[in-house]
Structures are given as C-alpha cells and as structure tokens.
Design a protein around this motif. Sequence first.
Motif, PDB file in Angstrom:
ATOM      1  N   THR A   1       0.900  -1.315  -0.064  1.00  0.00           N
ATOM      2  CA  THR A   1       0.067  -0.194   0.006  1.00  0.00           C
ATOM      3  C   THR A   1       0.892   1.283   0.007  1.00  0.00           C
ATOM      4  O   THR A   1       0.442   1.960  -0.711  1.00  0.00           O
ATOM      5  CB  THR A   1      -0.767   0.052   1.337  1.00  0.00           C
ATOM      6  N   LEU A   2       1.921   1.238   0.848  1.00  0.00           N
ATOM      7  CA  LEU A   2       2.485   2.463   0.730  1.00  0.00           C
ATOM      8  C   LEU A   2       3.503   2.709  -0.375  1.00  0.00           C
ATOM      9  O   LEU A   2       3.513   3.855  -0.924  1.00  0.00           O
ATOM     10  CB  LEU A   2       3.742   2.167   2.115  1.00  0.00           C
ATOM     11  N   HIS A   3       3.943   1.509  -0.845  1.00  0.00           N
ATOM     12  CA  HIS A   3       4.437   1.634  -2.263  1.00  0.00           C
ATOM     13  C   HIS A   3       3.578   2.388  -3.127  1.00  0.00           C
ATOM     14  O   HIS A   3       4.054   3.301  -4.143  1.00  0.00           O
ATOM     15  CB  HIS A   3       4.946   0.174  -2.675  1.00  0.00           C
ATOM     16  N   GLU A   4       2.430   1.857  -3.404  1.00  0.00           N
ATOM     17  CA  GLU A   4       1.420   2.615  -4.196  1.00  0.00           C
ATOM     18  C   GLU A   4       1.071   3.787  -4.159  1.00  0.00           C
ATOM     19  O   GLU A   4       0.877   4.703  -4.859  1.00  0.00           O
ATOM     20  CB  GLU A   4       0.087   1.411  -4.235  1.00  0.00           C
ATOM     21  N   HIS A   5       0.728   4.141  -2.639  1.00  0.00           N
ATOM     22  CA  HIS A   5       0.714   5.481  -2.365  1.00  0.00           C
ATOM     23  C   HIS A   5       1.433   6.635  -2.818  1.00  0.00           C
ATOM     24  O   HIS A   5       1.146   7.529  -3.677  1.00  0.00           O
ATOM     25  CB  HIS A   5       0.444   5.550  -0.753  1.00  0.00           C
ATOM     26  N   TYR A   6       2.887   6.292  -2.708  1.00  0.00           N
ATOM     27  CA  TYR A   6       4.020   7.042  -2.972  1.00  0.00           C
ATOM     28  C   TYR A   6       4.125   7.167  -4.481  1.00  0.00           C
ATOM     29  O   TYR A   6       4.186   8.294  -5.100  1.00  0.00           O
ATOM     30  CB  TYR A   6       5.183   6.757  -2.122  1.00  0.00           C
TER      31      TYR A   6
END
Lengths: 445, 445
Positions: free
Chosen positions: A249-254
């Motif tokens: 999720t963090l990866h996709e968010h950034y």
Amino acid sequence: MNDDIGQHIDEMIRQEDSGTRPSGQEAFDDLEPDQIALLLESLPLDAREHAWFQVPVESRADVLVAMRAEPRDSLLRLFDSEALDQLTSSLDAESLIELADSLPDEVVDIALARMDQRQRHYYEQSASYEDTQVGRYVDHELLILPHNSRVRDATRLLRRTVPEHTGHLWLINRTGHLAGAVPVTRLFSAREAQPLSELIDDEIEALNAGLDLKEATDRFELAAVPALPVVTDEGILLGRMTQSLALETLHEHYEAQLMATAGLDEEEDLFAPVMRSSRRRATWLGINLLTAFLASWAIGLFEGTLEQVVALAVLMPVVASMGGIAGSQTLTLIIRGLALGQITTSNVMPLLKKELSVGGLNGVLWAIVIGIVASIWFNSAAIGLVIGLAIVINIAAAALSGVLIPVLLERLKIDPALSGSVILTTVTDVVGFVAFLGLGTLVLL
Amino acid sequence: MNDDIGQHIDEMIRQEDSGTRPSGQEAFDDLEPDQIALLLESLPLDAREHAWFQVPVESRADVLVAMRAEPRDSLLRLFDSEALDQLTSSLDAESLIELADSLPDEVVDIALARMDQRQRHYYEQSASYEDTQVGRYVDHELLILPHNSRVRDATRLLRRTVPEHTGHLWLINRTGHLAGAVPVTRLFSAREAQPLSELIDDEIEALNAGLDLKEATDRFELAAVPALPVVTDEGILLGRMTQSLALETLHEHYEAQLMATAGLDEEEDLFAPVMRSSRRRATWLGINLLTAFLASWAIGLFEGTLEQVVALAVLMPVVASMGGIAGSQTLTLIIRGLALGQITTSNVMPLLKKELSVGGLNGVLWAIVIGIVASIWFNSAAIGLVIGLAIVINIAAAALSGVLIPVLLERLKIDPALSGSVILTTVTDVVGFVAFLGLGTLVLL
C-alpha cells in the motif's frame, strides 16, 4: 530482482523481433507472480500478448491480480469466453475483488455463482467497503478460537496447516466480537490447561474496516507486527490485514503521488495505446494551457511597455522561474508536513513567518545578483533595479503561496500533491510578470 | 495517530505562548517514541526545546533515534556534558549507530567504552557498512540454534523471553554460517526428538549485508515474512532485517524522492533556523538561475524580432509551458519505469516511439487550439501559424527528452528523480523559445 526481470524483458523482445515463439511454458519458472506481472507490464503490447501465453495457466489469476489495472485490461481483452471461464473457476474472494472492476459484470456473477458459500460471503463483505478502505482487502486466512479456549486447543489447531504470517491466534466471543490476540510464541511457556485469555497481547489494536488504507499502514509502522485484526464498527472480527499489504500500500501510495505531480495515474500502462494515452494526457495539458494563457494575459497588459523596452521580454523567464522554484520548495516542505500530520492551526503562523524570512533573505540575495547581471547585460542600472525589486516581490509571494495554498487545499479536502503545484506556478507567473512589467512601466518609461 | 499528534502540537504551542510550563513528564504518556519524535519535529524551535524536557528520561534515546537528523541535531545542541553522559549510558549498538553522526566523536567513544563486548562488536560490525546498506541496520535480537538441534531444544529456548517479530528460529553451523530458518509454527506438528533441519523453510532467502536497503524492501514485498536473515559475503549470519524496517525504509525512500524534486533533503527540519535554511535553498535557486539565464539568452537572440512583433513576447510562456508539462509527463513515467527495473536497452526504442506518437498527437491537437486562439487574439493568421508550429516542435522535443534524459542519467549513475526535471525544463525552454522566435523571424518579418 530487477536484473532478473531485465533479462526476461530482453529475451521476450528478442523472441518477438525474431518471430520465434517457444510453445512451452517454462520461460517464467524462476519468477513469482508479482515478478511476472512486472515483466508483462514492461513489454510493448505485441510482445506482452505473446509472453502472456507462456505464463503457466495455474499462475495466471495471481499474475492478473498483481498487475496494474490498465496493463491488466490490455490482457483481459484477449480472453475468449473459454479463457474467462477457466479464470473464474480458479478465483477466490480476495482475487475476484481485485479483478472485479476489470471484468464484465456477467463474468463476475458467474465467478460468484461458482464459489462456495463462505467465499461468496467474504466477497460480499469486502465489496461493501470502498477501495480505499481496509475492509476491502481483508485477508480471511487466519486461526480463530473461542475466547474460552485453552492452550491445548491452540496447539491442536496449530498442528494442522498454518496460514502464512501466523504470528497470533485470534480469540472471538460467541457473537463473533474480537476478544484478543494471543502470540503463538507465548504458547511455549504456558501450561496445557491454561486459558488463552491469560496470554493476550494487550498492545494489538484492531483496525476498523472503514479505516483509510494509508492510515492503516501508519499503524503498522508503529505496531511492528506481522498482521493486525480488522473489525467492523461493532467490533466483529472480519479477518486481518498483513504487514505485507501495508508495504504494498505504501509503495502504491507514494508512486501515485509521484505520478500525480505530472497529472498521471498510478495505474497507467507504460505501453498504453497511443490514442488512449494521448487523450488522457491532453486533459492535463489543457488545464496547464489555461494557466499559461493567464500568464500571457498578464504580460499582454503591458504590451506598450514591452514594445519600448524589449529587454524586459528577454528577462521575463528569470523572474517567473525564480518565483516558481522558491515556491515549490516551500510547497514541498508543507505538503510533507501535512501528510505526516505535523501541521495544525497553531503552527501555521510560525511556519509562515519562517518561510517568509527564508524567502526574504533569498529574495534579497538573488535580487542583488540578478540585478547586477541585468544592469551589465543591458547596460542600464534602472533595469537592474526593476528586476531586483520584482524578484524580491515574487519570491515573497512564492513563500506565502507555498504555505497557504496547500493548507487551504487540505482544508477543502483536495489533495495538495495533485493540484498544489499547478496553482502555485500560476500565482508566481502572474505575480512575477505583473510586478516586473508593472515596475518596468513605472521606472523605465 | 495524526489527530493525537495534532492535539499535542496545539497544546505545546499554547503552553509556549502562555508561558505555562508543567514540570511533570506525564504529557507524552500516551505516545510511542516515534510519535513523540514526530511531535517534536512539528514544533518551532523554542516550543520544541521546552517540550523536550517533558519527554520521559527513559524514552529520550528512542525518541532521538526516531527523529530526522536535522531536528535531532537541534535538540542535541541543548545537551550539556551531564545529559550526554546520561544518554550514552542507555544506548545499545543499534541506537548508537543511528546517532553516531549527530554526536561528537569523543561522546561516541565514551558510549562504546561503556558497552559490553558483544554490543561493541555489533557496533563495529554495523559501522563497517554504508548507511545505504542492509548490514548497517542489522537487528541482533533473534533466536539462534545449532543446526543439529532438535525440536525439544527449540521449545526450551522459546520458553524464555522471545524477541518481537519472532516468526522463525535461525540455524547456524559450527562456523557461524546460516544453515536454515525454521518457522515457529512448524514446531507444533513435529515430534520432540525430530531434528530441526527437517523443518527448514526453503523459501527464506538470506539478504547479503552489502545489499542496498531499498532493494531489500523489494525482497520483502515478494517474500511476505516478518523478518529475513542477513549474512556476510561468506554466508555468516549477522542478524536479521525486520519487515518493519522495510516499511520505514520505503517511507523514507519515497519521501526523499518527493523532497528531491524540489532540491530539498529528506532530513530537513520543518522549522530549520532561517539562516541555515536560506543558505541551503540558495544553491537550488542558483542552479535554476543558470538555466533561466540560458532561456533568457535564447530569447535575447531575437531582440530585433521582439521589438517589431510584441505579440511574440506575450505568447512566449504558452510555448515554454506546454513543452515543460508534456515533457514532465513522459519524464515521470520513465522515472517510475526505471525505478521498477522495467526499462532495458531493448524496450527504450518502442517506448520512445510510443511517447513520440503521443507527443505528436497532442502537439497537433494543441497547436490547432492555440493557433486559433492566438490568431484571433492578435488578429493575425501568421502568428497562429508560427505558434502552432512551435508547439508541435516543442512537444516533440519534450517527448524525446522525457525518454532520453532519465535513461542517460541512469546510465551515468545520476538519480534522474533529482536532476531530470531541471535539465528537461531547460531543454523545453530553450527549444521552445528558439523555435517560436526563430519561426517568428522567418514568417513575420
């Protein structure tokens, strides 16, 4: 990992160019579904199509789930009804929820009809949450026990197949409410007959299924556990969210944030068809054109001045660009602060004061440098004075806008990472041109 | 989480403004060290200083470790020798390695002298790796057993205190080489006398201590385990890297990327002292000034034309800005592709072809729109023609540069996220102005 993929990409493109098509499906034996997904996304459409048929049939559903929406759609368009039929027969609730938006409604219905009742129930539960909410991505593979179980019940359960990431056993009461989490490692020092309720880890806080997925990842950064339980508003245990999902999720968010700064979508296909890609990017160019025309209009107000002092036209980009850069530095710092929850009503004023001071200092410094260069270039102290003053004004305006624009956007619930930069540049362009050409009209004519 | 911090920020600033200073240290009882760190970073320097003394003494080392380098330094400057002494007495190897760059050398030496031999050994081991390498952040709290141990040895070990994130037991041979990882959950279905070597999880791949930290997080996205073992080149087990560290690393990596696009450092203090902040930002403004002067120089080549056709001066920003936006869209897509390892020598050409086609289509579309608007505005079809042609040329140049600049930078080992955008804008500015004013000179004079 990246090197492996690189070699596969080169190999696939070589096959495509030379027209050799191995019929076997061993090409990807050494890759995980996530890696195959990345590989497919890296191929031009023709090569992607041929590579797809080399993906082992049993991995295809997982590969599709791991792909970004747009390149995934490029593959699903190749599916005939037989292939769709085969796909739907191998989907569980969690995979179907990821693919549902890419599949025709009737195919989703068929897939649902084929699932057992429990999977269908999971699907409907997940589908009742938005795609930004934790509830949509609940993982149902977890070990659950009644809250009055004992250690021996737990060890008996653990003798069977254990799901990945099992760090805790989850206790529920008779109504399905989460009653606590027991770390598996605590079982070793416990007595056989000891109630599990005595081994509960108090530090595990459940995630509400309605929670924003990004906020949930923040909890994982604090909690440092392999999985957290997900519950309804009433406290009923739905399943769990794993730390791996937090990472993804963090990866996709950034990535989405970085793409948004250029008006792009995170799901964008590197090799999107030219027509589609052009149409989508045209919107962002159109928005930008409006702001550029606004800047032109500001310049147009001073046509008479420009006719007489052409040096002003030559120096215009310097004024606009120094304001734009100074403003984007402040903007970026404030957007980070907002994302971290660091900026509140009480520290906006001290921040504004600091940014204005920094802007003031840099404004004066560069005004002197640019003023001297311009004076020498056009052999006119007056031009140096005009551009110097304009630089000071524009950098101050940039600092002010850099703080206030993102704070206001945030309050209006508009993502400042998306539109902050466009608005800021418009302000610094217009202020810069008006200040520079206005002062030029006053001083030089 | 963010809301909690927000309230604390407001409370601390209120205290500062009203001059009330509670002497107690209960203010942060409900916060984790990570949250206190974020809170302190969110306060102006005076308020931060006073808040610091309300942080419970036993949490201070952890809070400092969790802070960004620059705001942390702002606090360490407040330490007298007694406070430093107290701090060093409570540091383990992992905390000291995080703080070492912020502490005077002699303080680091004192801290090392106070550690037991094992911690000192850990410190020296970690310090032998760069701060971008996994080896520097190795976690030494893990359960290790000789490779010929049996299940009963493991359960005996697990009866003692178990470190956080314990999902595996690590087996080593007599020379300290990693011999395998045994999932704790597999112990339940095993016999007491069974050798642990029969329970090894083959899917756990060790991380080399020299591996780049960001690449290690990619492994975690694939592996989905709470921790991976870290080994030397020879395969000797140093410790482990947890998934939590992967999450934190990913967060910092992307934050650094977003900050870098504005020439800022991830460690930058939101409330850095004005002088320091100004000095640092001046560099980025200076670089930008050079590129802006380059654009001015390009315009200056056509002073004669501008004197006669002032409409060109008015429309200049439109040409430059459309090129800049179109280019940054391509650039962003390519930078993402490079970061994901998706772009190789064999797919650069198809990508370039696609981006040039997209640029061509959008160039023609917007050339028509802008040409018509300009023709009407200045009542001259020739001006419309000139700007239309210039737009097509500049958007094509933007697509070309958007692909080639980041690919070249990557090959030169320069981070394209840092400098790609500056170089691209310079190209689109210069090409835009030369094309527009050059065509203007040919057609309109």
